[in-house]
Structures are given as structure tokens and as C-alpha cells.
Design a protein around this motif. Sequence first.
Motif, PDB file in Angstrom:
ATOM      1  N   ASN A  17      17.549  12.527 -11.210  1.00 15.87           N
ATOM      2  CA  ASN A  17      18.069  12.095 -12.504  1.00 15.87           C
ATOM      3  C   ASN A  17      16.957  12.019 -13.553  1.00 15.87           C
ATOM      4  OD1 ASN A  17      20.084  10.959 -14.272  1.00 15.87           O
ATOM      5  ND2 ASN A  17      19.133   8.974 -13.896  1.00 15.87           N
ATOM      6  N   TRP A  18      15.859  11.359 -13.200  1.00 18.89           N
ATOM      7  CA  TRP A  18      14.776  11.194 -14.164  1.00 18.89           C
ATOM      8  C   TRP A  18      14.022  12.488 -14.410  1.00 18.89           C
ATOM      9  CZ3 TRP A  18      14.616   7.603 -17.632  1.00 18.89           C
ATOM     10  CH2 TRP A  18      15.325   6.427 -17.409  1.00 18.89           C
ATOM     11  N   ALA A  19      13.886  13.336 -13.404  1.00 15.45           N
ATOM     12  CA  ALA A  19      13.254  14.641 -13.611  1.00 15.45           C
ATOM     13  C   ALA A  19      14.058  15.453 -14.618  1.00 15.45           C
ATOM     14  CB  ALA A  19      13.135  15.394 -12.288  1.00 15.45           C
ATOM     15  N   GLU A  20      15.362  15.408 -14.456  1.00 11.90           N
ATOM     16  CA  GLU A  20      16.248  16.143 -15.363  1.00 11.90           C
ATOM     17  C   GLU A  20      16.170  15.589 -16.783  1.00 11.90           C
ATOM     18  OE1 GLU A  20      20.739  15.726 -15.154  1.00 11.90           O
ATOM     19  OE2 GLU A  20      20.378  17.652 -14.148  1.00 11.90           O
ATOM     20  N   ARG A  21      16.133  14.268 -16.919  1.00  8.89           N
ATOM     21  CA  ARG A  21      16.051  13.649 -18.245  1.00  8.89           C
ATOM     22  C   ARG A  21      14.751  14.019 -18.955  1.00  8.89           C
ATOM     23  NH1 ARG A  21      18.652   7.648 -17.323  1.00  8.89           N
ATOM     24  NH2 ARG A  21      20.764   8.410 -16.982  1.00  8.89           N
ATOM     25  N   LEU A  22      13.647  13.978 -18.226  1.00  9.24           N
ATOM     26  CA  LEU A  22      12.365  14.349 -18.827  1.00  9.24           C
ATOM     27  C   LEU A  22      12.339  15.826 -19.188  1.00  9.24           C
ATOM     28  CD1 LEU A  22       9.940  12.276 -16.583  1.00  9.24           C
ATOM     29  CD2 LEU A  22      10.478  11.857 -19.001  1.00  9.24           C
ATOM     30  N   ALA A  23      12.888  16.671 -18.317  1.00  7.53           N
ATOM     31  CA  ALA A  23      12.952  18.108 -18.627  1.00  7.53           C
ATOM     32  C   ALA A  23      13.841  18.352 -19.841  1.00  7.53           C
ATOM     33  CB  ALA A  23      13.467  18.889 -17.417  1.00  7.53           C
ATOM     34  N   GLY A  24      14.944  17.622 -19.935  1.00 15.48           N
ATOM     35  CA  GLY A  24      15.826  17.772 -21.092  1.00 15.48           C
ATOM     36  C   GLY A  24      15.125  17.433 -22.393  1.00 15.48           C
ATOM     37  N   ALA A  25      14.324  16.389 -22.380  1.00 22.54           N
ATOM     38  CA  ALA A  25      13.570  16.007 -23.579  1.00 22.54           C
ATOM     39  C   ALA A  25      12.516  17.051 -23.908  1.00 22.54           C
ATOM     40  CB  ALA A  25      12.929  14.640 -23.374  1.00 22.54           C
ATOM     41  N   ARG A  26      11.818  17.490 -22.880  1.00 19.29           N
ATOM     42  CA  ARG A  26      10.717  18.433 -23.072  1.00 19.29           C
ATOM     43  C   ARG A  26      11.194  19.822 -23.468  1.00 19.29           C
ATOM     44  NH1 ARG A  26       7.915  21.684 -19.958  1.00 19.29           N
ATOM     45  NH2 ARG A  26       9.070  21.228 -18.064  1.00 19.29           N
ATOM     46  N   LEU A  27      12.271  20.280 -22.840  1.00 23.38           N
ATOM     47  CA  LEU A  27      12.726  21.654 -23.055  1.00 23.38           C
ATOM     48  C   LEU A  27      13.760  21.799 -24.162  1.00 23.38           C
ATOM     49  CD1 LEU A  27      13.040  22.623 -19.288  1.00 23.38           C
ATOM     50  CD2 LEU A  27      11.150  23.175 -20.874  1.00 23.38           C
TER      51      LEU A  27
END
Length: 178
Positions: A71-81
Motif C-alpha cells: 500500500n505505502w509503496a504504491e502511494r509513494l510511487a503514485g506521488a513520485r510518478l
Amino acid sequence: MEKWGASLFGDPCGGCGFQWSLSPREAIGVVEGLPARFRGLLAGRTGFERHPDLGWTPAAYVSHVTDNLRNWAERLAGARLSGAVDVPGYDPDLVAQARHYNEIAPGAALWSLEHAVEAWAASVSAALDEGVVLRHATRGVQRAEDVARNNAHDGHHHAWDIERILRDTQPEVPPTRL
């Protein structure tokens, strides 16, 4: 704002003793060590042991840690990408119910954790390098380093939960033949 991290659990954590002062890179190391730690805890055990004060089995805790990391990996990737910095909360008990955590095979849970840790470490490392900051619906600002520490605590704390379960239960011993 919802209390979280050291303000909620204490520093050190009143349950598991987690020290919140570790660096974000040290937090990544804690998470990267979780597959081996959990595998060691479950060695010689069924993974389905129960503790009267806890609702989940050891394998269920492994599954929760896995889902939390994803969940948190996806959230950080969403912000970054994609620039998607606003993130909602979620109810881990509803996720556990939907996925039937207490029925997940321990070997499968450990396999899944290994893959989640790899993706999480890559996502958190990139987010740290880029200075990603999320706006959590109930926690407020969550910097990449906050996510790293929070997720390291989650894994460390649930390893402590598993230790509690296993300390209070004995592995199944096959009957002795005479």
C-alpha cells in the motif's frame, strides 16, 4: 489530526521497543530484514497458532505487513510518478477480512512478503531521493522518511506480536511410536 508514529506508540514503542530515531536508510534495512526474521520465527511452526489476546495468526500478521508495505509503496510511487500526493486511510481489519488472512498459507505469506519488500525498498528509496511528501487524509503530512519509519515499526511490532503468539503456544509434536 490522528496521532501516529512515536506520538501514538511512544519512543521507544511501549510494546515492541522500536526506536523511532533510526535514519530512513536504517528503516529500509529493518524492512529488508523482515522476510528472514519472519521465516526464522515460523520455522518449525504451523503459522496458524493463536493467542487469546490477538485476532490474527502468525501467517496473518505476515500478510498484513505485506499488504501495508504494498500500500505505502504504491502511494509513494503514485506521488513520485503522477503527482498524486493526497492519500486516504484504510482499515487493515477490513483488508484482513476481505483477504481471509487467518487462512493464508504461511509459505505463501512469506513468499508474498519477499516480493513486497523488494518493491517497497525501491519505492521508498526513490521517494527519499526525490523528497516525496504525501498528504494523508487523517495523519496529515507524511514525508517519505516518515513512511519508512512507520512501515519499519509496523513490521518490527508485528514480529513482536508473532513472538508473543509463539512464546505462549507450543509447536505440534507428532505422537511418539512405541
